[in-house]
Design an enzyme around this catalytic site. Structure first.
Site, PDB file in Angstrom:
ATOM      1  N   ASP A   1       0.866  -1.182   0.000  1.00 22.78           N
ATOM      2  CA  ASP A   1       0.000   0.000   0.000  1.00 22.78           C
ATOM      3  C   ASP A   1       0.911   1.244   0.000  1.00 22.78           C
ATOM      4  O   ASP A   1       2.099   1.149   0.328  1.00 22.78           O
ATOM      5  CB  ASP A   1      -0.859  -0.046   1.269  1.00 22.78           C
ATOM      6  CG  ASP A   1      -1.576   1.254   1.526  1.00 22.78           C
ATOM      7  OD1 ASP A   1      -2.250   1.754   0.613  1.00 22.78           O
ATOM      8  OD2 ASP A   1      -1.452   1.785   2.658  1.00 22.78           O
TER       9      ASP A   1
ATOM     10  N   ASP B   1      -0.274   5.099   0.889  1.00 21.79           N
ATOM     11  CA  ASP B   1      -0.555   6.054   1.974  1.00 21.79           C
ATOM     12  C   ASP B   1      -0.462   5.380   3.331  1.00 21.79           C
ATOM     13  O   ASP B   1      -1.203   4.430   3.620  1.00 21.79           O
ATOM     14  CB  ASP B   1      -1.960   6.642   1.819  1.00 21.79           C
ATOM     15  CG  ASP B   1      -2.056   7.592   0.644  1.00 21.79           C
ATOM     16  OD1 ASP B   1      -1.198   8.482   0.538  1.00 21.79           O
ATOM     17  OD2 ASP B   1      -2.992   7.432  -0.160  1.00 21.79           O
TER      18      ASP B   1
HETATM   19  C1  XBP Z   1      -5.643   5.940   0.982  1.00 18.74           C
HETATM   20  C2  XBP Z   1      -6.829   6.686   0.616  1.00 18.74           C
HETATM   21  C3  XBP Z   1      -6.691   7.846  -0.267  1.00 18.74           C
HETATM   22  C4  XBP Z   1      -5.939   9.033   0.303  1.00 18.74           C
HETATM   23  C5  XBP Z   1      -6.223  10.263  -0.516  1.00 18.74           C
HETATM   24  O1  XBP Z   1      -6.036   4.626   1.371  1.00 18.74           O
HETATM   25  O2  XBP Z   1      -7.916   6.362   1.012  1.00 18.74           O
HETATM   26  O3  XBP Z   1      -7.986   8.241  -0.548  1.00 18.74           O
HETATM   27  O4  XBP Z   1      -6.342   9.273   1.638  1.00 18.74           O
HETATM   28  O5  XBP Z   1      -5.930  10.056  -1.866  1.00 18.74           O
HETATM   29  P1  XBP Z   1      -5.046   3.400   1.159  1.00 18.74           P
HETATM   30  P2  XBP Z   1      -6.959  10.507  -3.019  1.00 18.74           P
HETATM   31  O6  XBP Z   1      -3.762   3.757   1.853  1.00 18.74           O
HETATM   32  O7  XBP Z   1      -5.736   2.257   1.849  1.00 18.74           O
HETATM   33  O8  XBP Z   1      -4.882   3.155  -0.308  1.00 18.74           O
HETATM   34  O9  XBP Z   1      -7.432  11.884  -2.667  1.00 18.74           O
HETATM   35  O10 XBP Z   1      -6.163  10.461  -4.300  1.00 18.74           O
HETATM   36  O11 XBP Z   1      -8.083   9.522  -2.998  1.00 18.74           O
HETATM   37 MG    MG Z   2      -2.865   3.011   3.606  1.00 23.78          MG
END
Ligand code: XBP
Ligand code: MG
Length: 227
Positions: free
Chosen positions: A8, A10
């Site tokens: 993953d 983020d």
């Molecule tokens: C990450 C997310 C993303 C970010 C924002 O979740 O949910 O939406 O918070 O990015 P994960 P965007 O780590 O589970 O993938 O604004 O591009 O959606």
């Molecule tokens: Mg994440």
């Protein structure tokens, strides 16, 4: 050994939420003349909703906005531009220990990929800046699937692109929706927590680790009982 490890982005490869995404959302609100500002703690709770556009839309809907979907689309476009700016010139770094783990996995012949529900517009420049071009064999973003995490779609697509079965793949995630997505698709999942997710429940995780510090390929395997 697993044939591939999927990461993953983020909260896992990089701590992007608190000082990256969150201020970008707030800049978009300000730009549109809206008073909303997402604080550090509130934003942590909002991460239960994956996908920035959905996060805004639900937030506006709860406040009785007449067109949450339409406004969320515009706000998210602006937020993405601000976040791309941060990705290109802000103080973004990979989480401590991640670079070493990636290098060790590659040295061991393990394929690596990325599965995120974030948007491709920032995911590609972020990966490029932190890890260089073509660092990952498969990159699945929120633009590639209909249903975001916790649905399994993004992980299923990654398995398909790599031509691997779930049992051949290990996933590394940081959050409950990410873990749920990985498990629904089949692969075992190690959770490496961060400030936002430490203390949450992770049912079904193969292991829960507090950091990547000192974690090499063998340590990752040991953590899931595959030494
Ligand atoms: C990450 C997310 C993303 C970010 C924002 O979740 O949910 O939406 O918070 O990015 P994960 P965007 O780590 O589970 O993938 O604004 O591009 O959606
Ligand atoms: Mg994440």
């Amino acid at each position: 050994m697993f044939s591939a490890v999927l990461f993953d982005v983020d909260g896992t490869l990089a701590d992007t939420e608190r000082h990256g995404h969150r201020p970008a959302f707030n800049r978009a609100f300000a730009e549109f003349g809206l008073d909303h500002r997402w604080g550090v703690e509130d934003y942590g709770r909002m991460l239960a909703v994956t996908g920035g556009r959905r996060r805004i839309e639900l937030f506006l809907a709860h406040r009785g906005h007449p067109d949450p979907a339409g406004l969320a689309r515009m706000l998210h476009r602006a937020k993405t531009e601000h976040f791309v700016e941060w990705v290109r010139s802000g103080p973004v770094r990979s989480r401590p220990g991640v670079d070493g783990l990636l290098a060790d996995l590659r040295a061991a012949g393990v394929r690596t990929g990325v599965v995120t529900t974030g948007r491709r517009a920032w995911v590609l420049p972020l990966l490029d800046r932190l890890f260089g071009p073509a660092a990952f064999e498969a990159i699945v973003t929120g633009d590639d699937v209909e249903r975001l995490k916790p649905a399994p779609d993004a992980y299923l697509l990654a398995l398909d692109r790599l031509g691997l079965r779930a049992a051949e793949v290990l996933v590394v995630e940081d959050s409950p929706p990410g873990l749920a997505a990985a498990r629904a698709a089949g692969p075992a999942c190690v959770v490496v927590t961060n400030d936002y997710t430490a203390g949450e429940e992770f049912p079904g995780a193969a292991a829960v680790l507090p950091s990547f510090d000192g974690l090499d390929a063998a340590g990752l395997l040991r953590s899931v009982g595959r030494a």
